[in-house]
Write a protein that holds these residues in place. Structure first.
Motif, PDB file in Angstrom:
ATOM      1  N   ASP A  56     -11.168  -0.811  -0.906  1.00 53.22           N
ATOM      2  CA  ASP A  56     -10.945  -1.066  -2.325  1.00 53.22           C
ATOM      3  C   ASP A  56     -10.648  -2.545  -2.508  1.00 53.22           C
ATOM      4  O   ASP A  56      -9.745  -3.091  -1.864  1.00 53.22           O
ATOM      5  CB  ASP A  56      -9.782  -0.223  -2.844  1.00 53.22           C
ATOM      6  CG  ASP A  56     -10.129   1.251  -2.902  1.00 53.22           C
ATOM      7  OD1 ASP A  56     -11.230   1.579  -3.355  1.00 53.22           O
ATOM      8  OD2 ASP A  56      -9.294   2.082  -2.482  1.00 53.22           O
TER       9      ASP A  56
ATOM     10  N   THR B  11      -6.141  -5.576 -11.015  1.00 46.06           N
ATOM     11  CA  THR B  11      -7.014  -4.446 -11.314  1.00 46.06           C
ATOM     12  C   THR B  11      -7.946  -4.191 -10.132  1.00 46.06           C
ATOM     13  O   THR B  11      -8.131  -5.056  -9.255  1.00 46.06           O
ATOM     14  CB  THR B  11      -7.879  -4.713 -12.563  1.00 46.06           C
ATOM     15  OG1 THR B  11      -8.656  -5.898 -12.354  1.00 46.06           O
ATOM     16  CG2 THR B  11      -7.016  -4.879 -13.800  1.00 46.06           C
TER      17      THR B  11
ATOM     18  N   ALA C 276       0.866   7.839  -2.483  1.00 47.36           N
ATOM     19  CA  ALA C 276       0.638   7.827  -3.931  1.00 47.36           C
ATOM     20  C   ALA C 276      -0.802   7.428  -4.271  1.00 47.36           C
ATOM     21  O   ALA C 276      -1.161   7.390  -5.451  1.00 47.36           O
ATOM     22  CB  ALA C 276       1.608   6.866  -4.609  1.00 47.36           C
ATOM     23  N   ASP C 277      -1.616   7.125  -3.258  1.00 44.66           N
ATOM     24  CA  ASP C 277      -2.999   6.683  -3.461  1.00 44.66           C
ATOM     25  C   ASP C 277      -3.056   5.524  -4.456  1.00 44.66           C
ATOM     26  O   ASP C 277      -3.809   5.532  -5.432  1.00 44.66           O
ATOM     27  CB  ASP C 277      -3.882   7.840  -3.944  1.00 44.66           C
ATOM     28  CG  ASP C 277      -3.979   8.957  -2.917  1.00 44.66           C
ATOM     29  OD1 ASP C 277      -3.695   8.694  -1.732  1.00 44.66           O
ATOM     30  OD2 ASP C 277      -4.319  10.090  -3.295  1.00 44.66           O
ATOM     31  N   SER C 278      -2.240   4.513  -4.176  1.00 42.66           N
ATOM     32  CA  SER C 278      -2.193   3.344  -5.042  1.00 42.66           C
ATOM     33  C   SER C 278      -1.645   2.163  -4.262  1.00 42.66           C
ATOM     34  O   SER C 278      -1.130   2.307  -3.149  1.00 42.66           O
ATOM     35  CB  SER C 278      -1.319   3.610  -6.271  1.00 42.66           C
ATOM     36  OG  SER C 278       0.043   3.741  -5.896  1.00 42.66           O
TER      37      SER C 278
ATOM     38  N   THR D  13       0.855  -1.191   0.000  1.00 44.44           N
ATOM     39  CA  THR D  13       0.000   0.000   0.000  1.00 44.44           C
ATOM     40  C   THR D  13       0.887   1.236   0.000  1.00 44.44           C
ATOM     41  O   THR D  13       1.716   1.422   0.881  1.00 44.44           O
ATOM     42  CB  THR D  13      -0.941   0.015   1.214  1.00 44.44           C
ATOM     43  OG1 THR D  13      -0.174  -0.061   2.435  1.00 44.44           O
ATOM     44  CG2 THR D  13      -1.908  -1.164   1.174  1.00 44.44           C
TER      45      THR D  13
ATOM     46  N   GLU E 181       0.782  -1.462 -10.933  1.00 42.78           N
ATOM     47  CA  GLU E 181       0.325  -0.416 -10.014  1.00 42.78           C
ATOM     48  C   GLU E 181      -1.165  -0.211 -10.235  1.00 42.78           C
ATOM     49  O   GLU E 181      -1.636  -0.139 -11.365  1.00 42.78           O
ATOM     50  CB  GLU E 181       1.072   0.894 -10.225  1.00 42.78           C
ATOM     51  CG  GLU E 181       0.651   1.977  -9.233  1.00 42.78           C
ATOM     52  CD  GLU E 181       1.545   3.204  -9.271  1.00 42.78           C
ATOM     53  OE1 GLU E 181       1.406   4.070  -8.377  1.00 42.78           O
ATOM     54  OE2 GLU E 181       2.383   3.302 -10.184  1.00 42.78           O
TER      55      GLU E 181
ATOM     56  N   ARG F 102      -4.547   2.101  -8.954  1.00 38.17           N
ATOM     57  CA  ARG F 102      -5.019   3.285  -8.243  1.00 38.17           C
ATOM     58  C   ARG F 102      -6.066   2.882  -7.198  1.00 38.17           C
ATOM     59  O   ARG F 102      -6.882   1.988  -7.429  1.00 38.17           O
ATOM     60  CB  ARG F 102      -5.632   4.281  -9.219  1.00 38.17           C
ATOM     61  CG  ARG F 102      -4.669   4.831 -10.251  1.00 38.17           C
ATOM     62  CD  ARG F 102      -3.570   5.672  -9.649  1.00 38.17           C
ATOM     63  NE  ARG F 102      -4.072   6.854  -8.961  1.00 38.17           N
ATOM     64  CZ  ARG F 102      -3.311   7.702  -8.258  1.00 38.17           C
ATOM     65  NH1 ARG F 102      -2.010   7.470  -8.136  1.00 38.17           N
ATOM     66  NH2 ARG F 102      -3.842   8.754  -7.677  1.00 38.17           N
ATOM     67  N   THR F 103      -6.044   3.575  -6.062  1.00 38.50           N
ATOM     68  CA  THR F 103      -6.999   3.318  -4.983  1.00 38.50           C
ATOM     69  C   THR F 103      -7.578   4.649  -4.500  1.00 38.50           C
ATOM     70  O   THR F 103      -7.197   5.719  -4.967  1.00 38.50           O
ATOM     71  CB  THR F 103      -6.323   2.616  -3.794  1.00 38.50           C
ATOM     72  OG1 THR F 103      -5.348   3.517  -3.211  1.00 38.50           O
ATOM     73  CG2 THR F 103      -5.646   1.329  -4.214  1.00 38.50           C
ATOM     74  N   ASP F 104      -8.466   4.556  -3.519  1.00 44.16           N
ATOM     75  CA  ASP F 104      -8.912   5.762  -2.847  1.00 44.16           C
ATOM     76  C   ASP F 104      -7.780   6.304  -1.988  1.00 44.16           C
ATOM     77  O   ASP F 104      -6.722   5.679  -1.849  1.00 44.16           O
ATOM     78  CB  ASP F 104     -10.153   5.444  -2.003  1.00 44.16           C
ATOM     79  CG  ASP F 104     -11.405   5.272  -2.850  1.00 44.16           C
ATOM     80  OD1 ASP F 104     -12.009   6.292  -3.210  1.00 44.16           O
ATOM     81  OD2 ASP F 104     -11.764   4.116  -3.168  1.00 44.16           O
TER      82      ASP F 104
ATOM     83  N   THR G 139       0.926  -1.318  -5.192  1.00 44.36           N
ATOM     84  CA  THR G 139       1.762  -1.941  -6.212  1.00 44.36           C
ATOM     85  C   THR G 139       1.875  -3.428  -5.926  1.00 44.36           C
ATOM     86  O   THR G 139       1.766  -3.873  -4.778  1.00 44.36           O
ATOM     87  CB  THR G 139       3.166  -1.321  -6.260  1.00 44.36           C
ATOM     88  OG1 THR G 139       3.769  -1.400  -4.954  1.00 44.36           O
ATOM     89  CG2 THR G 139       3.107   0.134  -6.702  1.00 44.36           C
TER      90      THR G 139
END
Length: 334
Positions: free
Chosen positions: A146, A154, A100-102, A96, A116, A118-120, A104
């Motif tokens: 998420d 994804t 970076a709000d993502s 987490t 990578e 993207r997340t909240d 990997t």
């Protein structure tokens, strides 16, 4: 009849209290694994297949191979990492990236980034739900869970939980639980439908952090910042017990082998809770200052707690400085 019942109750309570005091977990501090490196840390995770510990330090991930004793102080770069969670049978890590709000997906051996997603905002903790195979990421500032499809790397969907999601647990039957640290509550989510089942208040529990699911009785163990552990019915939210723990707890563990729970705290205490009968504290193990997070080797019962040596307090932050190169993992076992 009332007098006799009261007397019997008093005798039973006295017996139960003495029995509790006589118990001991048998746990003690048995080792300290020197890792090195600088900076703070958050979650620690354990891959039983590879016998490897992974530690999130914010700007990097470190690892320790327990078979060889070799440490990788800087396995991978990160941007505000909170957890490095083994996935894909231990071949990869889900990291987490809070800044970076993502998240990997990284190779567990080399640290190389494979994907990578993207997340909240501010993804924090993460957990894999075994029925669906989805990874659930607690987006603390985004107020959401998420769901990550680990097969395709994804985003499979999101659940708006209405608060700051913090830590998580699963019941192994398709339900995911997370704390709302800003609302003093926990939320139950159906992993199949990605819908909220219920939201339950946690009376007496301030800023809940660490969480564990206890199958025996379907209970939720919550670490609370006001120095207690709250035990709740996972299905109704009803309070089962509140128990004293150390100051600054930040994790909760459950060991099915012993039917015991563990709450580590910043003041160097590991509180041991028995779930035999009414949940009760049976031991407090001295660990080390700063050892507030932990992970469990479910096969052996070993508990791993990251910490470091500390210097004088920083006048700007009010927190003690971490001495460079002193990061380590404490081992508690029988």
């Amino acid at each position: 009849m009332i007098r006799l019942t009261s007397l019997a109750f008093a005798v039973l309570c006295g017996f139960y209290g003495n029995a509790s005091l006589a118990q001991s977990s048998g746990l003690k501090l048995t080792d300290a694994l020197k890792i090195g490196g600088d900076g703070g840390w958050d979650y620690i995770s354990f891959d039983p297949g590879r016998q490897t510990l992974y530690l999130a330090h914010g700007s990097f991930i470190s690892a320790v191979d327990l078979k060889t004793g070799l440490a990788s102080p800087h396995l991978a770069d990160a941007k505000g990492a909170h957890i490095a969670l083994p996935v894909h049978g231990g071949l990869d890590l889900l990291i987490t990236q809070g800044k970076a709000d993502s998240v990997t997906i990284n190779d567990a051996a080399t640290g190389a980034v494979k994907a990578e997603i993207r997340t909240d905002a501010k993804p924090d903790a993460a957990i894999v739900e075994p029925v669906t195979g989805l990874a659930f990421v607690m987006a603390n500032k985004g107020g959401a869970l998420d769901a990550i499809d680990l097969t395709t790397s994804t985003l499979a969907g999101r659940v708006d939980v209405g608060g700051a999601a913090e830590s998580g647990a699963v019941d192994g039957q398709g339900l995911v639980f997370t704390h709302l640290e800003d609302r003093n509550a926990f939320v139950t989510v159906d992993a199949r439908t990605l819908k909220i089942v219920a939201t339950h208040p946690l009376d007496d529990c301030e800023e809940p952090s660490g969480m564990a699911f206890v199958p025996n009785g379907r209970l939720i163990l919550s670490a609370c910042q006001n120095g207690i552990a709250r035990v709740s019915n996972a299905d109704t939210g009803a309070e089962v017990a509140t128990l004293p723990v150390g100051a600054g707890p930040d994790a909760a563990l459950y060991d099915a082998r012993t039917n015991q729970g563990y709450i580590p705290s910043r003041d160097g205490k590991l509180t041991v809770i028995s779930f035999a009968g009414v949940p009760h504290v049976i031991d407090t193990v001295t660990t080390g200052s700063g050892a507030r997070t932990a992970t469990l080797d479910t096969a052996t019962g070993r508990i791993f707690l990251p910490t470091a040596e500390f210097g004088p307090e920083d006048p700007k932050t009010g927190k003690p400085n971490i001495l460079p190169g002193t990061f380590k993992v404490l081992v508690v076992s029988r």
